[in-house]
Design a protein around this motif. Sequence first.
Motif, PDB file in Angstrom:
ATOM      1  N   TYR A 188      31.959  36.298  45.294  1.00  0.00           N
ATOM      2  CA  TYR A 188      33.331  36.007  45.691  1.00  0.00           C
ATOM      3  C   TYR A 188      34.031  37.347  45.887  1.00  0.00           C
ATOM      4  N   ILE A 189      34.698  37.475  47.009  1.00  0.00           N
ATOM      5  CA  ILE A 189      35.308  38.751  47.360  1.00  0.00           C
ATOM      6  C   ILE A 189      36.688  38.536  47.985  1.00  0.00           C
ATOM      7  N   VAL A 248      29.084  44.117  38.999  1.00  0.00           N
ATOM      8  CA  VAL A 248      29.977  43.069  38.504  1.00  0.00           C
ATOM      9  C   VAL A 248      29.174  41.910  37.895  1.00  0.00           C
ATOM     10  N   ASN A 249      29.515  41.557  36.668  1.00  0.00           N
ATOM     11  CA  ASN A 249      28.980  40.391  35.943  1.00  0.00           C
ATOM     12  C   ASN A 249      27.557  40.563  35.399  1.00  0.00           C
ATOM     13  N   LEU A 300      43.306  34.669  49.302  1.00  0.00           N
ATOM     14  CA  LEU A 300      42.712  35.996  49.475  1.00  0.00           C
ATOM     15  C   LEU A 300      41.205  35.972  49.240  1.00  0.00           C
ATOM     16  N   ILE A 301      40.685  34.823  48.831  1.00  0.00           N
ATOM     17  CA  ILE A 301      39.299  34.722  48.364  1.00  0.00           C
ATOM     18  C   ILE A 301      38.375  34.212  49.470  1.00  0.00           C
ATOM     19  N   SER A 302      37.269  34.919  49.659  1.00  0.00           N
ATOM     20  CA  SER A 302      36.185  34.441  50.522  1.00  0.00           C
ATOM     21  C   SER A 302      34.867  34.816  49.850  1.00  0.00           C
ATOM     22  N   GLU A 319      35.357  43.054  44.882  1.00  0.00           N
ATOM     23  CA  GLU A 319      34.543  41.970  44.339  1.00  0.00           C
ATOM     24  C   GLU A 319      35.316  41.314  43.207  1.00  0.00           C
ATOM     25  N   LEU A 320      35.174  39.993  43.096  1.00  0.00           N
ATOM     26  CA  LEU A 320      35.920  39.238  42.087  1.00  0.00           C
ATOM     27  C   LEU A 320      34.967  38.750  41.011  1.00  0.00           C
ATOM     28  N   SER A 321      35.138  39.237  39.807  1.00  0.00           N
ATOM     29  CA  SER A 321      34.254  38.846  38.712  1.00  0.00           C
ATOM     30  C   SER A 321      34.591  37.438  38.235  1.00  0.00           C
ATOM     31  N   SER A 322      33.651  36.832  37.551  1.00  0.00           N
ATOM     32  CA  SER A 322      33.801  35.441  37.134  1.00  0.00           C
ATOM     33  C   SER A 322      34.970  35.229  36.178  1.00  0.00           C
TER      34      SER A 322
END
Length: 644
Positions: A598-599, A454-455, A321-323, A303-306
């Motif tokens: 966003y992952i 996350v977040n 790499l982001i979806s 998982e991609l944090s803000s």
Amino acid sequence: MKKKRLAAGILCAALAAATVLSGCSTKKTSESNAGTAEGGAKTEGSNEPAVYKKLYGAEAATLNYLTSSSEVDYKIGANVIDTLVEYDNKGQIKPGLATEWTYDDATLTWTFKLRDAKWVDNTGKEVGAVTAQDFVDAMKYELTPEYESSNVQNLFGIIANAENYYNGLVYNGGADKDGKVWQPVEFSEVGVKAVDEHTLTYTLEKEVPYFLSSLAYVVYMPAYGPQLEELGKDFATAADKMYYNGAYYLEEFSPQEKHVMKKNLLNYDAALVYIDEIQEIYNAEYNTIGPEMVKRGEVDYAELSSDILDDWLSSEDTKNLISRERPKTSYSYFYCFNFNPQFDAQYEPENWKKAVNNENFRKALSSALNKSKEVSVLESATPDDFVINSITPPNFTFNAEGKDYTKVGDMANLTQTFDETKAKEYRDLAKKELQASGVTFPVKVLMPYNPSEVNWDKECQVVEQQMESLLGSDFIDIVVEAGPADGFLTEVRRNGKFAFMKCNWGADYADPETWTDPFYQKKGESGYELGYKYGNIAKAIEEGTPSADAALEYFTLVDQAKDLKVDINARYEAFAKAEASLVGHAFVIPYSISVSKYIANKLDVFEGQYAPFGVSNLRYKGQHLNDHFISMDEYKANRDANEK
């Protein structure tokens, strides 16, 4: 016979109306590519076995899917135990362990024909056949009080005599706290029967329009009967203390270390299981370490944090790499007020109790919550796409005419609650009323969060800054505090150690009633049941506070709605009135649907099973492991293809 077919058709029409994503037939005979796969799946574009690796940060408290109602606990169960019915990637109902089913309205009985299926152990070795008795034994286990199943309430009032049997064991001819006497009942009187090895029946307590959809939830999962009898409370306490009939079996379960699920080659649908092995590695800092491990090629998901998203989007090395997660309406997020505070004295629980029982105080906070600003932490581009004004998400259920439930009756009047002018007006009214009752200011508002999410900490900071700025730090003092990463649900929410907190609920079946489950509390002769429910608003009734009448109004409206079984439109109108009452009196603040995170992911999320209820969304069955991370362009193309 004509009456039987007509009744089943009516139920199926009701279920179809309840969710446009579901299909139903009186008798389903189509098979779903049954067969045994030889060998393992391969990574797309590779000859290597498909091994999917990811980190996790919150450990399951138990593997026992028969007793736990927490998603953290039954994520594994969703993948290793098959259900009678399941859903495909477009949300259409399909045969699972049952190949066909019929319904008899005269006896309120569903009959399911089971396919040939196998149980295996944690090495993948066959141990026995899946039979109808396994469903019977699993339900008996759930209805045995000593096993303390938190799912058992889902059977009461649905399966004939389930509640009588359970309480007969609890009270053994004695009376409960309300004075109701519960006599022992034989399990043979409970409405679940194994007619033969491949024929299972459920007899209902009453007409249940959504029953078929509820079969995709853990409460109706089977378990190998002889093992249940042998292990009792020790069932599912380790990987080698349960058997598996699903797409995967659990080879290893090392708490706070590692989970390993391997493809079950004996599963009836093994040909549709494309990932050979799933490895989950524990790391309490998974949400910060995960993205770096993605860049090093060590894991297949993060998982991609803000706080890192902009950097990833602007870098040539990471932008592709982001979806995102698949959009879903299976979860609703909302803010709960706690009417039965059990937190430490330093946060002034008695002062909070007086404040929260003042409706103008709750409305001040409700009107001061800028949902769009908070959602922006997770989604800066289009936050309003995720904000909701009701507990039930849009596009979840539909009435007999196909009208979205959130537009039915009083629900249509629920609009955006954020209003700065009204927030200040409610604040001034509340302050005057609360001062008269001895409340001291600022009112401390304990708002905990789970640090493994996350977040969530950033969301809390936004809420604190924005609401204190609008209402004044002399009126409220929001105290943001990290709770435990493991066991957060039990330690914080269930134990009442919060004043105001973001909560969520996932639907269990395709009907508005599922969205009352977090709040509705059953009335007994001496009052309403307390303890498990979110916020425990019934405490207001028990203590005769200024909010007692409003709480009683909501419970009464839910009772009236539950009694409507056949007329779907009338049922939905009644539930709409109840939900509008709950929100209108600010017992709860609707917030958002699940914001698609966003992952970085090597799976096409639109290949997996989907339904806005049950365990379907948790399953890996049907998904391929790609040899690259899905880009945003691929994600959009996959989404568009799925919607055709």
